[in-house]
Design an enzyme around this catalytic site. Structure first.
Site, PDB file in Angstrom:
ATOM      1  N   HIS A  10      13.229  -3.253   0.133  1.00  0.00           N
ATOM      2  CA  HIS A  10      12.839  -3.274  -1.277  1.00  0.00           C
ATOM      3  C   HIS A  10      13.749  -4.236  -2.031  1.00  0.00           C
ATOM      4  O   HIS A  10      14.970  -4.216  -1.829  1.00  0.00           O
ATOM      5  CB  HIS A  10      12.951  -1.865  -1.871  1.00  0.00           C
ATOM      6  CG  HIS A  10      12.498  -1.792  -3.292  1.00  0.00           C
ATOM      7  ND1 HIS A  10      11.163  -1.824  -3.642  1.00  0.00           N
ATOM      8  CD2 HIS A  10      13.198  -1.711  -4.452  1.00  0.00           C
ATOM      9  CE1 HIS A  10      11.067  -1.757  -4.972  1.00  0.00           C
ATOM     10  NE2 HIS A  10      12.283  -1.688  -5.470  1.00  0.00           N
TER      11      HIS A  10
ATOM     12  N   LEU B  59       8.021   7.264  -3.448  1.00  0.00           N
ATOM     13  CA  LEU B  59       8.062   5.797  -3.448  1.00  0.00           C
ATOM     14  C   LEU B  59       9.487   5.289  -3.610  1.00  0.00           C
ATOM     15  O   LEU B  59      10.156   5.585  -4.611  1.00  0.00           O
ATOM     16  CB  LEU B  59       7.178   5.255  -4.579  1.00  0.00           C
ATOM     17  CG  LEU B  59       7.099   3.738  -4.692  1.00  0.00           C
ATOM     18  CD1 LEU B  59       6.404   3.140  -3.481  1.00  0.00           C
ATOM     19  CD2 LEU B  59       6.373   3.326  -5.970  1.00  0.00           C
ATOM     20  N   ASP B  60       9.944   4.518  -2.624  1.00  0.00           N
ATOM     21  CA  ASP B  60      11.276   3.886  -2.658  1.00  0.00           C
ATOM     22  C   ASP B  60      12.399   4.901  -2.866  1.00  0.00           C
ATOM     23  O   ASP B  60      13.413   4.598  -3.480  1.00  0.00           O
ATOM     24  CB  ASP B  60      11.329   2.797  -3.751  1.00  0.00           C
ATOM     25  CG  ASP B  60      10.326   1.691  -3.528  1.00  0.00           C
ATOM     26  OD1 ASP B  60      10.034   1.380  -2.361  1.00  0.00           O
ATOM     27  OD2 ASP B  60       9.816   1.138  -4.517  1.00  0.00           O
TER      28      ASP B  60
ATOM     29  N   ARG C  98       0.850  -1.171   0.000  1.00  0.00           N
ATOM     30  CA  ARG C  98       0.000   0.000   0.000  1.00  0.00           C
ATOM     31  C   ARG C  98       0.885   1.219   0.000  1.00  0.00           C
ATOM     32  O   ARG C  98       1.854   1.282   0.744  1.00  0.00           O
ATOM     33  CB  ARG C  98      -0.842  -0.012   1.280  1.00  0.00           C
ATOM     34  CG  ARG C  98      -2.219   0.556   1.093  1.00  0.00           C
ATOM     35  CD  ARG C  98      -3.028   0.499   2.371  1.00  0.00           C
ATOM     36  NE  ARG C  98      -3.915   1.632   2.346  1.00  0.00           N
ATOM     37  CZ  ARG C  98      -3.552   2.855   2.679  1.00  0.00           C
ATOM     38  NH1 ARG C  98      -2.361   3.105   3.121  1.00  0.00           N
ATOM     39  NH2 ARG C  98      -4.423   3.831   2.575  1.00  0.00           N
TER      40      ARG C  98
ATOM     41  N   GLU D  99      17.399 -10.744   2.021  1.00  0.00           N
ATOM     42  CA  GLU D  99      16.488  -9.847   2.733  1.00  0.00           C
ATOM     43  C   GLU D  99      16.344 -10.286   4.187  1.00  0.00           C
ATOM     44  O   GLU D  99      16.328  -9.455   5.111  1.00  0.00           O
ATOM     45  CB  GLU D  99      15.106  -9.843   2.065  1.00  0.00           C
ATOM     46  CG  GLU D  99      15.052  -9.162   0.715  1.00  0.00           C
ATOM     47  CD  GLU D  99      13.648  -9.198   0.120  1.00  0.00           C
ATOM     48  OE1 GLU D  99      12.677  -9.056   0.884  1.00  0.00           O
ATOM     49  OE2 GLU D  99      13.529  -9.386  -1.105  1.00  0.00           O
TER      50      GLU D  99
END
Length: 197
Positions: A112, A147-148, A94, A177
């Site tokens: 990410h 975003l990112d 989201r 990760e």
């Protein structure tokens, strides 16, 4: 040892990175405790995992709210009820409002599956393979309105193999990760990294 920082995790699905963070936080010398897990999907499997660990959970459906802002305000209310110091986004699918990200600026981080600033957004592994890059990886970064786009805290790299598919590359990156995210949270909670504009 100073008091452990109170951390909430935001998920939308199975929460594999959430599991890695919960596991890391079991260590007596880890500087964070996971106090809550929130999802925008009540059926997210990760919520059951959190409950089985005795961690508080909450979920809210976007459909219950007239605006994204109203949802994010309700989310902030949950997080403040848990008295969290930091938020970890772990597969939270989201896009958050600027007012939310600014409210939590320097206290919210995300993982990410690319070496940011490359491949922001979705389909990172397919895009990396299409570009025939020699390495891929993951980035833990501060959450900002873009975003990112927030400052990077840590990265891990993996080689791209000649026979890789998006799925095989994703699996190899995911292994990293699960190592990188707990380490980045440790640095944050220990005060070894801080947000700088």
């Amino acid at each position: 040892m100073s008091l452990k920082k109170r951390v909430a995790i935001l998920i939308s699905g199975r929460g594999s990175n959430m599991g890695a963070l919960i596991e890391a936080a079991r260590a007596p010398d880890y500087p964070a405790q996971i106090v809550g897990v929130f999802s925008n999907r009540a059926a997210a499997p990760g919520l059951d995992v959190a409950r089985s660990e005795g961690i508080a959970t909450a979920s809210l459906a976007q459909s219950r709210f007239e605006t994204r802002q109203a949802f994010d305000d309700a989310l902030t209310a949950v997080l403040e009820e848990w008295d969290v110091d930091f938020i970890c986004l772990a597969g939270f699918m989201r896009i958050l409002t600027p007012s939310f990200t600014n409210h939590w600026l320097g206290r919210a981080i995300n993982i990410h599956p690319s070496l940011l600033p490359a491949y922001k957004g979705l389909d990172t592994h397919a895009r990396a393979l299409a570009d025939q890059v020699s390495e891929a990886g993951c980035t833990v970064h501060f959450v900002t309105p873009g975003l990112d786009e927030g400052p990077s805290i840590a990265q891990a790299r993996v080689p791209v193999l000649s026979d890789d598919t998006p799925d095989t590359l994703a699996a190899r990156v995911l292994e990293q990760e699960h190592l990188l995210y707990p380490e980045a949270l440790r640095l944050l909670c220990a005060g070894d990294v801080t947000y700088r504009r």
